[in-house]
Design a protein around this motif. Structure first.
Motif, mmCIF file in Angstrom:
data_model
loop_
_atom_site.group_PDB
_atom_site.id
_atom_site.type_symbol
_atom_site.label_atom_id
_atom_site.label_comp_id
_atom_site.label_asym_id
_atom_site.label_seq_id
_atom_site.Cartn_x
_atom_site.Cartn_y
_atom_site.Cartn_z
ATOM 1 N N UNK A 93 0.800 -1.225 0.000
ATOM 2 C CA UNK A 93 0.000 0.000 0.000
ATOM 3 C C UNK A 93 0.828 1.267 0.000
ATOM 4 N N UNK A 97 3.097 6.041 -2.525
ATOM 5 C CA UNK A 97 4.146 7.010 -2.813
ATOM 6 C C UNK A 97 4.357 7.166 -4.313
ATOM 7 N N UNK A 105 1.982 7.051 -6.542
ATOM 8 C CA UNK A 105 0.931 7.976 -6.987
ATOM 9 C C UNK A 105 1.254 9.407 -6.560
ATOM 10 N N UNK A 106 1.610 9.565 -5.296
ATOM 11 C CA UNK A 106 1.810 10.902 -4.740
ATOM 12 C C UNK A 106 2.994 11.626 -5.360
ATOM 13 N N UNK A 164 -6.695 11.347 -10.111
ATOM 14 C CA UNK A 164 -7.377 11.393 -8.815
ATOM 15 C C UNK A 164 -8.115 10.105 -8.484
ATOM 16 N N UNK A 203 -5.507 7.902 -7.136
ATOM 17 C CA UNK A 203 -5.236 8.342 -5.761
ATOM 18 C C UNK A 203 -6.305 7.804 -4.814
ATOM 19 N N UNK A 247 -4.180 1.545 0.491
ATOM 20 C CA UNK A 247 -3.175 1.771 1.535
ATOM 21 C C UNK A 247 -3.802 1.701 2.913
ATOM 22 N N UNK A 285 2.281 1.654 9.026
ATOM 23 C CA UNK A 285 2.166 1.911 7.591
ATOM 24 C C UNK A 285 1.412 3.202 7.332
ATOM 25 N N UNK A 288 3.622 6.213 7.980
ATOM 26 C CA UNK A 288 4.606 6.370 6.911
ATOM 27 C C UNK A 288 4.000 7.096 5.719
ATOM 28 N N UNK A 289 2.767 6.718 5.365
ATOM 29 C CA UNK A 289 2.122 7.359 4.230
ATOM 30 C C UNK A 289 1.623 8.749 4.599
ATOM 31 N N UNK A 302 2.947 11.041 6.394
ATOM 32 C CA UNK A 302 3.964 12.072 6.175
ATOM 33 C C UNK A 302 4.033 12.430 4.696
ATOM 34 N N UNK A 303 4.006 11.383 3.861
ATOM 35 C CA UNK A 303 4.059 11.615 2.423
ATOM 36 C C UNK A 303 2.883 12.448 1.928
ATOM 37 N N UNK A 304 1.676 12.076 2.394
ATOM 38 C CA UNK A 304 0.480 12.806 1.968
ATOM 39 C C UNK A 304 0.538 14.250 2.434
ATOM 40 N N UNK A 317 3.101 15.970 0.059
ATOM 41 C CA UNK A 317 2.875 16.011 -1.383
ATOM 42 C C UNK A 317 1.487 16.521 -1.770
ATOM 43 N N UNK A 318 0.467 16.257 -0.964
ATOM 44 C CA UNK A 318 -0.874 16.681 -1.380
ATOM 45 C C UNK A 318 -0.977 18.201 -1.575
ATOM 46 N N UNK A 347 0.739 18.956 -4.792
ATOM 47 C CA UNK A 347 -0.057 18.569 -5.948
ATOM 48 C C UNK A 347 -1.114 19.618 -6.230
#
Lengths: 452, 331
Positions: free
Chosen positions: A94, A99, A101-102, B59, B62, B69, B295, B298-299, B301-303, B306-307, B310
Motif C-alpha cells: 500500500x 508514494x 501515486x503521490x 485522482x 489516488x 493503503x 504503515x 509512513x504514508x 507524512x508523504x500525503x 505532497x498533497x 499537488x
C-alpha cells in the motif's frame, strides 16, 4: 470446458502487466532523449535538434497515453483479482504504491500538459524544466514500483504475525537487497529500448530517403548511447545475477537448467529442460563456464533444482526466456558497435546496416519482456518469495468470470497494438518539412501534407 | 493519533474521489457531447480538455490507492465484488485516453473512428462508474433492488457529467460553440435534476440503514441544507441557462461551473453522512478495515507533504492554460 481459475487469473495478470510494461519502457527512455534534444537545441541553436524533438514528442505523447491507461488498469488489478495479496502484504504494498501515486503520477501527468501543449505559453527555460520534470516523474515511478517488486523478490524489514506482514524498517523495505540492481537494470533497459526505437525509425526514414540532417543526428545520438549502455547493462546484469544466486537460488537453478547441485557447473547454452525426468535433454554445454559466470569462481557451487523440489518455478519458460533476453542483448551489442564503426569510417551508412537497424527497432521490447518473464515466472510459486504463495491470494471468481474479462482485455490490447504500430508507421512516413507544421487539429495542414 | 489516522485517510480518500468526479467528470462530459458537434468543434472541445485529462484521471488512482493503503481488506472486498463494472470502466477509460492521441496520429482516414471511440469510451466509463456507485451505496448486495438502483445511477451519472462538461465548455469556448454549449447546459439540467431526485428518494428506500440516519428528528432538520442547497443551485442554473446567449456570455463562466461543483459537493457530503463510519455499508467500519498504524504513519507524512504540492502545481497548470481553448499544438 473447465479452466483452472488460478491459472486464468495468472494469465490475465501476465497479459495486463506485459502489455502495460511495453509503453513506460519506451516513455522513460524517450523522455530523456527528448530532454537531450531540447537542451542541444537551446545550447547550439541548430534547428535539427528541434526537428528531432518535434518528431519524437508525438510518439512520446502517444506512448505515454497508452502507458497511463494501461497503468490505471494495473492499479485496479491487485484488488480485483488478488485481494489476498492486499490482505497479507498490504501494509508494505500500500504505502509503496501510494508514494508512486503521490510523488510520480501527479507530477508527470501535470507537467506533461506544459511539456506537450504549453511550449508557446511558457518561457524556453520553463519548458525545459517541465520536460525534465516529466522525465524525472517517469523515473520516480520506476523507482517505487521496482522497490515494491524487488521487495516481493527479496523481502526484508518486516515481521510476520498471524499470516499478515507488518512493516518494521522502511529503509530496509525500500532498499531491499535486490532493489538497486533491478532498478538500474530496468532503467538502462528503458534507455536501450528507446535507443533502438529511435535508431530503427531513423534508419527506415533514411532508407526511404525521407531524411534531412536531423535524421542522421538522431540515429547517431541513439546508437552511440546504445553502444555505451549495452556493456554497462551486461555488467549490471552480471551483478544482478550474483545477487539473485544469493537470495533466490531456485530461480538461478531454473534459468540455468541445473538439476543437481554441483561445483564447477557447466554453462548450458541450449537444451530442453525436462521436468518429468528432471534433466535437460539435448544439452549443449561449455564446461566450468556456468560457475564462472554465476559465482565468478571456476569451481563455485550452484544449487540444483532438486534441492527445491515442489517449490521451484516451471523450468522451461524461465530457461528459454533468459536465453532470449541474453541473445537479444548480444545482438544489440553487435549492431550498436558495428554501426558506430561504420559511422566513424564512412560518410553514410551502407544499406545493409540501415536494414539491420530497422529490424532491431522493437528489440528492446523483446529483451524487456523476456527479462521480466525470467524474474517473475522465476519467482513462482511465491508471490512474496519464501513467505506467501501465489495460489494463496487469488480472488474467488469463477473461471467463467475471469475468462470473460481475459478475452475482453485480449481483444482490446490486440486492437490497441495494431493501432499503435500503425500510428508509428504513419508518423514515421511524414516528410521532414511537415514535422513542424503537424498540429493537433489543423485539418487543413493535414490534407496538404498527406502523402498521396 | 491511532484513532485519528483512519479518519484522516477516509477524508483524503473522499476528497480524492470528489475531485475525480468533478475533474474527470467535466472531461468525460465533454466526450459525451462530441456527437453533437461538427468536426471543427470537436477539435476545439478536445483541445479544451487536452492539457488536463491525464492529471484529472489520476485522482481516481489516488482515491483507489488510498483505499488500498489505508483499508486494504475493504479494497479487496470492494474491487472483487465490483469486478465486472470495474473492468468495463477500465476498458472505457483506456479507449477514451488513447483516443486523444490516435485521432490525430493515425491518419486522417481514421479520425472519425477515433472520435466515435472517444465518445464510446467516455460513455462506457461514465455508465460503469454509475453502476459502481449504485452497487456500493446498496452495500454490495446482490439483490434485484440493488441491480435496478445501479442501472438507474448508470444513467444519472453521465447526466451530471454532461452538465459539468457543458459548463466547462462555457469557460473554454466562444462564438457558435459557446452558444451550443449554453444550449447543451440548458437541456441537460432537467435530466440531471431528475436523476438527482430519483437517487435521493431511492437511496433511503433501498437501504434501511441510510433511511434511519436521515429521517429521524432532529437530524432531519440539520440535514435540510443539503437538499435545499441543491434545489437553489438547480434553480439558479435553470434560470441562467434560459437567458439569451449574449447575457450568459457576460457572466463569469467559472461561477456557472461552480453550480454542478456545489451539487457534487452536496452529494458527497450526503453520501459521507449516510455511510460513516462504515467503509462497506453495514459490514465493515473504517477502524476495522484500517491497516497497521506504522504503515499509515509512513504514508501520512508523504500525503501531508505532497498533497499540498499537488494542489499547488495543479492550480499553476490551470493558470498557464487559462482562457479560451486554442488548438493543441506541440510548438
Amino acid at each position: 470446458m473447465e479452466f483452472d481459475p488460478l491459472l486464468l487469473a495468472r494469465i490475465q495478470f501476465a497479459l495486463n502487466i506485459s502489455f502495460h510494461i511495453l509503453f513506460p519502457t519506451i516513455s522513460i527512455g524517450l523522455g530523456y532523449f527528448l530532454l537531450f534534444f531540447r537542451v542541444r537545441y537551446t545550447l547550439s541553436g541548430d534547428k535539427s535538434w528541434e526537428y528531432l524533438y518535434s518528431f519524437w514528442v508525438k510518439i512520446f505523447a502517444l506512448t505515454f497515453a497508452l502507458g497511463v491507461v494501461t497503468g490505471i488498469t494495473m492499479s485496479f488489478q491487485f484488488g480485483t483479482n488478488w485481494p489476498g495479496f492486499m490482505e497479507k502484504a498490504g501494509n508494505i504494498a500500500g504505502p509503496l504504491l501510494g508514494y508512486e501515486v503521490l510523488t510520480a503520477f501527479f507530477l508527470e501527468a501535470s507537467f506533461l500538459g506544459i511539456m506537450l501543449f504549453g511550449k508557446s505559453r511558457v518561457s524556453n527555460r520553463m519548458h525545459l524544466i517541465a520536460t525534465a520534470i516529466v522525465a524525472l516523474g517517469t523515473t520516480l515511478s520506476a523507482f517505487w514500483i521496482l522497490s515494491l517488486n524487488s521487495w516481493m523478490q527479496t523481502p526484508t524489514g518486516f515481521r510476520l504475525e498471524n499470516g499478515v506482514i507488518y512493516a518494521e524498517s522502511w529503509l530496509e523495505i525500500i532498499f531491499n537487497p535486490s532493489f538497486v540492481y533491478r532498478f538500474f537494470h530496468m532503467l538502462i533497459a528503458c534507455l536501450l529500448t528507446a535507443s533502438f526505437l529511435i535508431g530503427g525509425i531513423c534508419a527506415v526514414r533514411m532508407i526511404k530517403k525521407l531524411d534531412g540532417a536531423e535524421t542522421h543526428k538522431g540515429l547517431k545520438t541513439a546508437i552511440i548511447a546504445a553502444a555505451i549502455l549495452v556493456p554497462i547493462q551486461i555488467m549490471i546484469g552480471d551483478l544482478h545475477g550474483l545477487n539473485t544466486l544469493k537470495h533466490q537460488p531456485a530461480k538461478v537453478a531454473a534459468l540455468e537448467g541445473i538439476w543437481e547441485t554441483e561445483k564447477g557447473a557447466a554453462l548450458t547454452l541450449f537444451g530442453m529442460p525436462n521436468e518429468q525426468t528432471r534433466e535437460t535433454d539435448w544439452a549443449i554445454k561449455i564446461p566450468k563456464l556456468g560457475s564462472l559466470i554465476l559465482t565468478h569462481d571456476l569451481n563455485g557451487e550452484i544449487k540444483g533444482l532438486n534441492e527445491f523440489e515442489g517449490a521451484h518455478p516451471p523450468v522451461a519458460p524461465v530457461f528459454w526466456a533468459f536465453r532470449i533476453m541474453v541473445a537479444v542483448g548480444m545482438l544489440m551489442l553487435l549492431v550498436a558497435w558495428l554501426t558506430c564503426f561504420n559511422l566513424r569510417r564512412k560518410a553514410s551508412l551502407p544499406r545493409w546496416n540501415l536494414n539491420l537497424l530497422s529490424w532491431m527497432t522493437f528489440s528492446g521490447w523483446i529483451a524487456v519482456l523476456a527479462g521480466w518473464y525470467v524474474t517473475e515466472i522465476g519467482r513462482q510459486p511465491w508471490i512474496v518469495y519464501g513467505i506467501i504463495q501465489t495460489r494463496e491470494v487469488v480472488a474467488d471468481h469463477s473461471s467463467g468470470t475471469v475468462m470473460t474479462t481475459l478475452v475482453a482485455y485480449c481483444a482490446m490490447y490486440a486492437f490497441l497494438m495494431v493501432s499503435y504500430v500503425g500510428a508509428i508507421r504513419y508518423l514515421s512516413s511524414k516528410p521532414a518539412k511537415s514535422l513542424l507544421q503537424l498540429h493537433e487539429y489543423s485539418t487543413a495542414a493535414q490534407t496538404h501534407t498527406e502523402p498521396s | 493519533m491511532e484513532q485519528a489516522l483512519p479518519l484522516i485517510f477516509v477524508a483524503v480518500m473522499g476528497l480524492s474521489l470528489l475531485l475525480y468526479v468533478i475533474l474527470d467528470g467535466y472531461d468525460l462530459g465533454v466526450g459525451l457531447l462530441l456527437p453533437f458537434a461538427n468536426d471543427q468543434e470537436k477539435d476545439i472541445m478536445i483541445a479544451s480538455i487536452g492539457p488536463f485529462w491525464d492529471a484529472n484521471e489520476t485522482w481516481i488512482v489516488m482515491g483507489i490507492g488510498v483505499l488500498l493503503i489505508a483499508f486494504p481488506n475493504a479494497h479487496g472486498i470492494i474491487l472483487t465484488e465490483l469486478y465486472l463494472p470495474v473492468t468495463l470502466m477500465l476498458l472505457g477509460l483506456i479507449l477514451r485516453g488513447v483516443a486523444f492521441d490516435f485521432r490525430v496520429k493515425a491518419g486522417i482516414t481514421k479520425k472519425t473512428m477515433w472520435n466515435n471511440l472517444f465518445f464510446l469510451g467516455s460513455l462506457i466509463a461514465a455508465m460503469s462508474q454509475g453502476w459502481m456507485l449504485g452497487a456500493y451505496i446498496t452495500g454490495l448486495t446482490d439483490s434485484l433492488i440493488s441491480t435496478l438502483f445501479s442501472i438507474m445511477i448508470a444513467f444519472c451519472l453521465p447526466a451530471l457529467y454532461i452538465v459539468l462538461g457543458s459548463a466547462w465548455l462555457l469557460i473554454k469556448t466562444e462564438g457558435e460553440l459557446f452558444a451550443k454549449s449554453a444550449r447543451w447546459l440548458k437541456r441537460s439540467i432537467m435530466p440531471m435534476s431528475l436523476g438527482l431526485f430519483l437517487v435521493s428518494i431511492a437511496t433511503p428506500l433501498v437501504s434501511e440503514l441510510i433511511a434511519s440516519r436521515w429521517f429521524q428528528l432532529p437530524q432531519a432538520i440539520g440535514l435540510m441544507p443539503i437538499p435545499l442547497t441543491c434545489l437553489i443551485v438547480i434553480s439558479l442554473l435553470f434560470y441562467v441557462s434560459n437567458k439569451k446567449v449574449e447575457v450568459i456570455a457576460q457572466l463569469n463562466p467559472w461561477l456557472i461551473f461552480l453550480g454542478p461543483v456545489v451539487i457534487c459537493l452536496m452529494a458527497a457530503i450526503g453520501l459521507a453522512y449516510s455511510i460513516f463510519p462504515d467503509i462497506i455499508i453495514g459490514r465493515v467500519t473504517i477502524w476495522e478495515a484500517a491497516s497497521d498504524t506504522s504503515s499509515l504513519m509512513f504514508v501520512f507524512y508523504g500525503v501531508a507533504i505532497t498533497l499540498p504540492c499537488i494542489l499547488l502545481y495543479t492550480f499553476f497548470i490551470y493558470r498557464i492554460f487559462a482562457g479560451k481553448a486554442t488548438e493543441l499544438s506541440y510548438d
